[in-house]
Design an enzyme around this catalytic site. Structure first.
Site, PDB file in Angstrom:
ATOM      1  CB  ILE A 166      33.190  43.755  41.587  1.00 36.92           C
ATOM      2  CG1 ILE A 166      33.567  45.287  41.942  1.00 36.92           C
ATOM      3  CG2 ILE A 166      33.739  43.667  40.257  1.00 36.92           C
ATOM      4  CD1 ILE A 166      35.086  45.490  41.823  1.00 36.92           C
ATOM      5  N   GLY A 206      34.007  41.090  43.683  1.00 39.64           N
ATOM      6  CA  GLY A 206      34.680  41.919  44.654  1.00 39.64           C
ATOM      7  C   GLY A 206      35.267  41.180  46.006  1.00 39.64           C
ATOM      8  NE  ARG A 238      17.492  42.441  44.069  1.00 35.41           N
ATOM      9  CZ  ARG A 238      18.333  42.017  43.685  1.00 35.41           C
ATOM     10  NH1 ARG A 238      18.520  40.545  43.442  1.00 35.41           N
ATOM     11  NH2 ARG A 238      19.217  42.712  43.196  1.00 35.41           N
ATOM     12  NE  ARG A 283      23.850  43.490  33.182  1.00 31.33           N
ATOM     13  CZ  ARG A 283      23.567  43.526  34.491  1.00 31.33           C
ATOM     14  NH1 ARG A 283      23.166  44.735  34.890  1.00 31.33           N
ATOM     15  NH2 ARG A 283      23.420  42.649  35.199  1.00 31.33           N
ATOM     16  CD  GLU A 294      22.003  42.219  46.682  1.00 27.04           C
ATOM     17  OE1 GLU A 294      22.835  40.939  46.377  1.00 27.04           O
ATOM     18  OE2 GLU A 294      21.705  42.732  45.718  1.00 27.04           O
ATOM     19  CG  HIS A 296      24.033  46.087  42.149  1.00 29.59           C
ATOM     20  ND1 HIS A 296      24.582  46.431  41.131  1.00 29.59           N
ATOM     21  CD2 HIS A 296      23.647  44.819  41.814  1.00 29.59           C
ATOM     22  CE1 HIS A 296      24.671  45.425  40.307  1.00 29.59           C
ATOM     23  NE2 HIS A 296      24.066  44.414  40.704  1.00 29.59           N
ATOM     24  N   GLY A 304      26.840  41.654  37.514  1.00 25.87           N
ATOM     25  CA  GLY A 304      26.568  43.187  37.239  1.00 25.87           C
ATOM     26  C   GLY A 304      27.528  43.990  38.130  1.00 25.87           C
ATOM     27  CG  ASN A 309      16.002  38.110  43.738  1.00 25.12           C
ATOM     28  OD1 ASN A 309      15.424  38.847  43.105  1.00 25.12           O
ATOM     29  ND2 ASN A 309      17.372  38.142  44.230  1.00 25.12           N
TER      30      ASN A 309
HETATM   31  P1  ADP Z   1      25.410  38.302  39.925  1.00 23.67           P
HETATM   32  O1  ADP Z   1      25.953  39.681  39.842  1.00 23.67           O
HETATM   33  O2  ADP Z   1      24.761  37.594  39.147  1.00 23.67           O
HETATM   34  O3  ADP Z   1      24.640  38.250  41.626  1.00 23.67           O
HETATM   35  P2  ADP Z   1      27.835  37.431  41.626  1.00 23.67           P
HETATM   36  O4  ADP Z   1      27.841  38.487  42.929  1.00 23.67           O
HETATM   37  O5  ADP Z   1      27.529  36.188  42.056  1.00 23.67           O
HETATM   38  O6  ADP Z   1      26.793  37.824  40.493  1.00 23.67           O
HETATM   39  O7  ADP Z   1      29.221  37.451  40.796  1.00 23.67           O
HETATM   40  C1  ADP Z   1      29.562  36.402  39.735  1.00 23.67           C
HETATM   41  C2  ADP Z   1      30.932  36.539  39.343  1.00 23.67           C
HETATM   42  O8  ADP Z   1      31.619  36.456  40.402  1.00 23.67           O
HETATM   43  C3  ADP Z   1      31.371  35.713  38.475  1.00 23.67           C
HETATM   44  O9  ADP Z   1      32.441  36.377  37.529  1.00 23.67           O
HETATM   45  C4  ADP Z   1      32.332  34.621  39.323  1.00 23.67           C
HETATM   46  O10 ADP Z   1      33.580  34.162  38.631  1.00 23.67           O
HETATM   47  C5  ADP Z   1      32.694  35.453  40.534  1.00 23.67           C
HETATM   48  N1  ADP Z   1      32.760  34.566  41.678  1.00 23.67           N
HETATM   49  C6  ADP Z   1      31.485  34.181  42.328  1.00 23.67           C
HETATM   50  N2  ADP Z   1      32.191  33.307  43.268  1.00 23.67           N
HETATM   51  C7  ADP Z   1      33.280  33.261  43.576  1.00 23.67           C
HETATM   52  C8  ADP Z   1      34.461  32.541  44.174  1.00 23.67           C
HETATM   53  N3  ADP Z   1      34.044  31.799  45.214  1.00 23.67           N
HETATM   54  N4  ADP Z   1      35.468  32.463  43.691  1.00 23.67           N
HETATM   55  C9  ADP Z   1      35.971  33.081  42.663  1.00 23.67           C
HETATM   56  N5  ADP Z   1      35.086  33.913  41.770  1.00 23.67           N
HETATM   57  C10 ADP Z   1      33.785  34.082  42.199  1.00 23.67           C
END
Ligand code: ADP
Length: 397
Positions: free
Chosen positions: A206, A330, A89, A238, A382, A177, A209, A7
């Site tokens: 969520i 999410g 990717r 963003r 993914e 995504h 991004g 990736n």
């Molecule tokens: P990306 O879009 O960069 O792949 P991620 O899917 O890892 O990002 O999401 C990042 C966001 O998810 C951040 O805002 C972070 O606070 C939240 N997050 C990621 N892991 C956790 C966790 N274990 N507990 C709470 N929030 C999390």
């Protein structure tokens, strides 16, 4: 069968090596800060380690990843010949509608669309070439983030700019995504035991991004990200949806170049821009709970915009059977799930608030048994989806 997943981002290369006979992860890690001082390789599996290297470009990065894979301590194979296939990717696949074996013809065809995501696509092209140089006999498969969205109908993917710009420059909604959406759709159908045919889903990816997709009969009919990954709800850094004229106005007032304006909408906005402190939802929620007014506002805006799209997608789907949450926020942020679904009882959504509070990063139904709409958390994977595509394509007779 051993499959390497790559990736490549603008200054990073993440990798994962799978044994697809049992879907086990043999090695995982990544390189960051390519082209800068302080570039390093961080391994997560089979051991956690961080080593600094001089990594001027992605070609060197690929070489270091391959060397690491055969390293006695940090790797998982004794010879590169053990790698049976590589999955790459690809952020922007233009019109490609499914993962595909990279032949010289396909590579040339895909490169025609480089301009649609110049930064990402050019480094991804370099990584594909580097793998071809180092592993000339190993098949490579391209997995496109945009592919899942190729079923979106014309009336939903076209922008309302003059039609000639679509014809001249390919300006339209592509969506992103997609690999995550494909995995989550497949996994949701297994976990919740339904046939996607005849079902209506809103899948909410969520993370930092954000993309939401409306899925009918197993096919994407609309998604929130557009030509580039900017449109949709408010994100970590963003803007999401923005009146295009406000950006032109800002450019004029602040004498911004297109690059500077791009930086503002991609890296300085969203949760970070409103809170003035961070783009990380964990930190935003802590700040909000401790009384920080800007963080409270950021959370309110974030949830409001998610809710607006959930409502919009329920309308275009003409109903909804499942709302699925995935990705960092999410999967792990009960307050966001609760916040964006608040008040949607009128359309049959009843969240089990106690259950929601307990779910972090695991598959679970979080609606009440009498909720008309089933709300669930389904963690994304993914890389596994990419490894499955790669295996399927290279073993196809
Ligand atoms: P990306 O879009 O960069 O792949 P991620 O899917 O890892 O990002 O999401 C990042 C966001 O998810 C951040 O805002 C972070 O606070 C939240 N997050 C990621 N892991 C956790 C966790 N274990 N507990 C709470 N929030 C999390």
């Amino acid at each position: 069968m051993k499959v390497l997943i790559l990736n490549c981002g603008s200054s990073s290369i993440k990798y994962k090596m799978y044994d697809m006979d049992n879907k086990a992860v043999l090695a995982a890690g990544g390189i960051e800060k390519i082209g800068s001082q302080g570039a390093f390789l961080k391994t997560k599996q089979p051991v956690a380690d961080k080593t600094f290297y001089d990594i001027p470009d992605h070609d060197t990065g690929v070489e270091i990843v391959l060397r690491t894979l055969t390293d006695k301590a940090k790797g998982c194979i004794t010879s590169l010949e053990e790698i049976n296939a590589v999955g790459d990717r690809i952020v922007h696949g233009g019109p490609f509608s499914e993962s595909t074996l990279i032949t010289p013809e396909i590579f040339t065809e895909w490169k025609k669309y480089l301009a649609l995501a110049p930064v990402h696509s050019s480094v991804q092209a370099k990584c594909i070439e580097a793998v071809t140089n180092h592993l000339p006999n190993v098949p490579q498969v391209a997995i496109f983030d945009t592919a899942f969205h190729q079923t979106i109908p014309e009336h939903a993917y076209l922008s309302s700019l003059p039609y000639e710009y679509y014809e001249k420059y390919g300006i339209r909604r592509y969506g992103f995504h997609g690999t995550s959406f494909r995995y989550v759709l497949q996994r949701s159908a297994e976990f919740l035991n339904f046939n996607p045919k005849g079902k209506k889903l809103i899948i909410c990816h969520i993370g930092n991004g954000i993309s939401l997709s409306a899925v009918k009969d197993g096919q994407c009919i609309d998604t929130t990200m557009g030509m580039m990954p900017n449109e949709g709800p408010m994100m970590g850094t963003r803007t999401g949806d923005l009146d295009p004229s406000s950006l032109l106005y800002l450019m004029e007032k602040e004498h911004l170049t297109p690059d500077q304006a791009t930086d503002i909408i991609n890296k300085q906005s969203g949760l970070l821009g409103i809170s003035g402190k961070t783009n990380d939802m964990r930190e935003i929620i802590e700040l909000a709970e401790s009384g920080d007014k800007k963080a409270q506002l950021a959370v309110k805006m974030y949830n409001y915009r998610l809710k607006k799209y959930i409502g919009a997608y329920a309308a275009i789907l003409e109903g909804v059977d499942y709302i699925i949450f995935t990705a960092g926020v999410g999967e792990n942020q009960p307050p966001v799930r609760k916040g964006c679904l608040a008040g949607l009882e009128f359309m049959g959504v009843r969240l089990d608030e106690a259950k929601n509070e307990k779910i972090y990063g695991q598959e679970a139904i979080i609606s009440t048994p009498d909720s008309k709409v089933i709300v669930a958390v389904v963690p994304t994977d993914e890389e596994l989806m990419m490894a499955e595509d790669t295996t399927r394509i290279v073993t196809k007779k």
